[in-house]
Design an enzyme around this catalytic site. Structure first.
Site: not given
Ligand code: G6Q
Length: 543
Positions: A213, A207, A268, A505
Site C-alpha cells: 500500500e 518500517k 509498528g 501482505k
Molecule cells: C504494526 C503492524 C502493521 C505495520 C504496517 C506497516 O504493528 O506491524 O500495522 O505497521 O503493516 O508496516 P510498514 O511500516 O513496514 O510499512
C-alpha cells in the site's frame, strides 16, 4: 509460568470469587461503603483514575493482583525494560520505552546502549522539522513547504494521524497535514486534490519499506510530483523517508541523508514516538514533541516502579481481565469526551487487537481462555446519540473507559460544562440505572415502565486529566500500551508479533497478477473466489 493459567490457584480463586460477586449491584456496593468513590481511585502521573464504578470488591483486586504476581508480571516488566528479547517469535527486544528515555539512561541491546542513537535521530528530526517550519527547507522550484503528506499504513499511519488530530491545537496552522494510507486510489487523490506539488513534502513512512500500500501510494506521489515539477531531481526536495531499511529507501530514489531511522525493537503499533512521528513533529514543533515524550516517560516510570495496587496500567489491565475472563465480556468501549481524540479509538483498536488478538500462548499451545477483547468506540457526546442505547439497555456487558479533561482547549460559552455534565451523568446512569420504583414514581404510564427501567450495573472506568496537552497525550498512550502488556502477560501470549498482518501482505500478491493479466488466467482458488475474480475481470474488460 509453571502451571497453565487456568490451573493456577490464583485463577481458581478468582473463579470462585466471581460466583460471589457476579450478582452484586453497584448500587449495593456504593451504599455499603460511602467512601467507595474516593477509595477506589488512584492519581498517578497527573492522571486521575476512578475505578469505583466497577463490579469488584477489595478482595477482587487482591486476587487479581495475586494472579499478576504468580504469572510473573513484575519479572516480565523488568525484562522488557532491560531490553530482553521478549518478542520471542521474532527474537526481538521490545523497547518502545527507549524511544522516550532521557539522554543519560542506559538501555543495552546486543551489547550496545541504544539511547544515544534514539537521541541522535530525535536531534536530526528536530533540525529537519525546524527547517520545514521556518520555511528554510524549500521545494524544488524554490517555494516554501505548505503541505505535508504522510504516506504509511497501520502502525506507520494510525499513530501519527491520531496524534496529529489530538494535538491539532498546538500545530502550525500555516502547514496543511494529510495522511494517506489506503491503497484505494481515492485516498491519495482526495488527499492531494487541493495541494500544490511545488509546496508539498511527502514523508514515506514504512518500517520495512516493502509494504504494498505504502509503496504504491509513494510511487503515485512521486509521479504526481515529477509530472508537476518536470524533473526527477525534484524528488530529493519533496520526499523524505522514515524507515529501518536503508537499501529499499535508496532504491526508491530517496536520498538516504533525508532518511530518519528507527530499529527492529520498535513494533509498528508502538512507533509513533519514534521517527514515525516526523509529521507530528513538524506540526507541533520539536519542543512540544519532546514534552510528549516526557509524558510517555513519566508513565513508563510509574508503570515500572509503582506497586501493583497503586499502578495505573496494572489496575486498568487487571480490571479488563476480570470482565474478559470471568464475566465473559467480549468488547471494551473507548469513549473520549474530547473531539480532538476522534481517532484515539482507531489507534487503540490496532494497539490492543493486533497485540493481544492471539490464540496460542508463548509455548505455542492453543489457549483455553479468552484473550484480547474487541475494542470500539467514538467520542462523546456523539456516541450517546448512536450506540449508547445498547450499553444502557441491551443484553451485552460492555465495560467502558470514559476519558475526559477538566479544561477545554477551546473554551466557548457553556460548551465544556455541558460536555462534562454528560460525561459524569453517563457513568452515573450506567452504574446505578433507574429502578422500576423510580420510574413509577416519575408517573410513567404502566405499559412503558419496563422499557424505561434501567438495570444499571454497567461497569465504567473514568480517566480524568487536566487538559489535553502533548505531555498528557503521551501519558495516555503509554497507559494503554502498558495495559495491553499487562493483559498479554496474564494471558501468556506474545503481544508483539502480528503474523495475521503478515499473512495479509502475502495473500493479495497471489491474486494481483490474476487481475492484471491480459491472458485468460487459470484460476485455482475455491469456486467462490474464482467466480468473483472472473466477474471482476469481465467488468474491467468492458470499461
Ligand atoms: C504494526 C503492524 C502493521 C505495520 C504496517 C506497516 O504493528 O506491524 O500495522 O505497521 O503493516 O508496516 P510498514 O511500516 O513496514 O510499512
Amino acid at each position: 509460568m509453571s502451571l497453565p493459567l487456568k490451573q493456577q490457584p490464583a485463577w481458581k480463586a478468582l473463579e470462585e470469587h466471581y460466583q460471589k460477586v457476579r450478582a452484586l449491584h453497584l448500587r449495593t456496593l456504593f451504599a455499603e461503603d460511602p467512601t467507595r468513590g474516593e477509595r477506589f481511585t488512584l492519581e498517578a502521573a497527573g492522571i486521575y483514575f476512578d475505578y469505583s464504578k466497577n463490579r469488584l470488591t477489595t478482595e477482587t483486586l487482591h486476587l487479581l493482583q495475586q494472579l499478576a504476581e504468580v504469572v510473573g508480571l513484575r519479572q516480565r516488566i523488568d525484562a522488557m525494560f532491560r531490553g530482553e528479547k521478549i518478542n520471542s517469535t521474532e527474537r526481538r527486544a521490545v523497547l518502545h520505552i527507549a524511544l522516550r528515555a532521557p539522554k543519560d539512561q542506559v538501555i543495552i541491546v546486543d551489547g550496545e546502549n541504544v539511547v544515544p542513537e534514539v537521541h541522535a535521530v530525535l536531534d536530526k528530526m528536530s533540525i529537519f522539522a525546524d527547517r520545514v517550519r521556518s520555511g528554510e527547507w524549500k521545494g524544488f522550484s524554490g517555494k516554501r513547504i505548505r503541505n505535508v503528506v504522510n504516506i504509511g499504513i497501520g502502525g506507520s499511519d494510525l499513530g501519527p494521524s491520531m496524534a496529529y488530530d489530538a494535538l491539532k491545537h498546538y500545530s502550525d496552522r500555516a502547514i496543511t497535514f494529510r495522511f494517506v494510507s489506503n491503497v484505494d486510489g481515492t485516498d491519495f487523490v482526495e488527499a492531494t486534490r487541493d495541494l500544490d506539488p511545488e509546496e508539498t513534502l511527502c514523508i514515506v513512512s514504512s518500517k520495512t519499506f516493502t509494504t504494498l500500500e505504502t509503496l504504491t501510494n509513494a510511487r503515485s506521489a512521486r509521479d504526481w510530483c515529477v509530472r508537476a515539477l518536470g524533473s526527477e531531481e525534484a524528488v530529493a526536495r519533496h520526499f523524505v523517508a522514515v524507515s529501518t531499511n536503508e537499501q529499499e529507501v535508496a532504491k526508491f530514489g530517496i536520498d538516504t541523508t533525508n532518511m530518519f531511522g528507527f530499529w527492529d525493537w520498535v513494533g509498528g503499533r508502538y512507533s509513533y514516538d519514534s521517527a514515525i512521528g516526523l509529521s507530528l513533529m513538524i506540526a507541533i514543533g520539536p519542543e512540544r514533541f519532546r514534552e510528549m515524550l516526557a509524558g510517555f516517560h513519566e508513565m513508563d516510570e510509574h508503570f515500572r516502579t509503582a506497586p501493583f495496587e497503586r499502578n495505573l496500567p496494572v489496575l486498568l489491565g487487571l480490571i479488563g481481565v476480570w470482565y474478559n475472563n470471568f464475566f465473559g465480556a467480549e468488547t471494551v468501549a473507548i469513549l473520549p469526551y474530547d473531539q480532538y481524540l476522534e481517532r484515539l479509538c482507531a489507534y487503540l483498536q490496532q494497539l490492543d487487537m493486533e497485540s493481544n488478538g492471539k490464540h496460542v500462548d508463548l509455548e505455542g499451545r492453543v489457549v483455553d481462555y479468552q484473550t484480547g477483547p474487541i475494542i470500539w468506540g467514538q467520542p462523546g457526546t456523539n456516541g450517546q446519540h448512536a450506540f449508547f442505547q445498547l450499553i444502557h439497555q441491551g443484553t451485552k456487558l460492555i465495560p467502558s473507559d470514559f476519558i475526559g479533561f477538566n479544561k477545554s482547549l477551546n473554551p466557548l460559552g457553556r460548551h465544556h460544562d455541558l460536555l462534562m455534565a454528560s460525561f459524569f451523568a453517563q457513568t452515573e446512569a450506567l452504574a446505578f440505572g433507574k429502578t422500576e420504583e423510580e420510574v413509577i414514581a416519575d408517573g410513567v404510564a404502566d405499559f412503558q415502565v419496563p422499557h424505561r427501567t434501567f438495570e444499571g450495573n454497567h461497569p465504567t472506568n473514568t480517566i480524568l486529566a487536566d487538559q489535553l496537552t502533548p505531555e498528557v497525550l503521551g501519558k495516555l498512550v503509554a497507559l494503554y500500551e502498558h495495559k495491553v502488556f499487562v493483559q498479554g502477560t496474564i494471558w501468556n501470549i506474545n503481544s508483539f508479533d502480528q503474523w495475521g498482518v503478515e499473512l495479509g501482505k502475502v495473500l493479495a500478491n497471489r491474486i494481483i497478477p490474476e487481475l492484471e493479466s491480459t491472458q485468460e488466467a487459470i484460476l485455482q482458488h475455491d469456486s467462490s473466489t474464482n467466480a468473483l475474480i472472473r466477474r471482476y475481470r469481465q467488468a474491467r474488460r468492458q470499461e
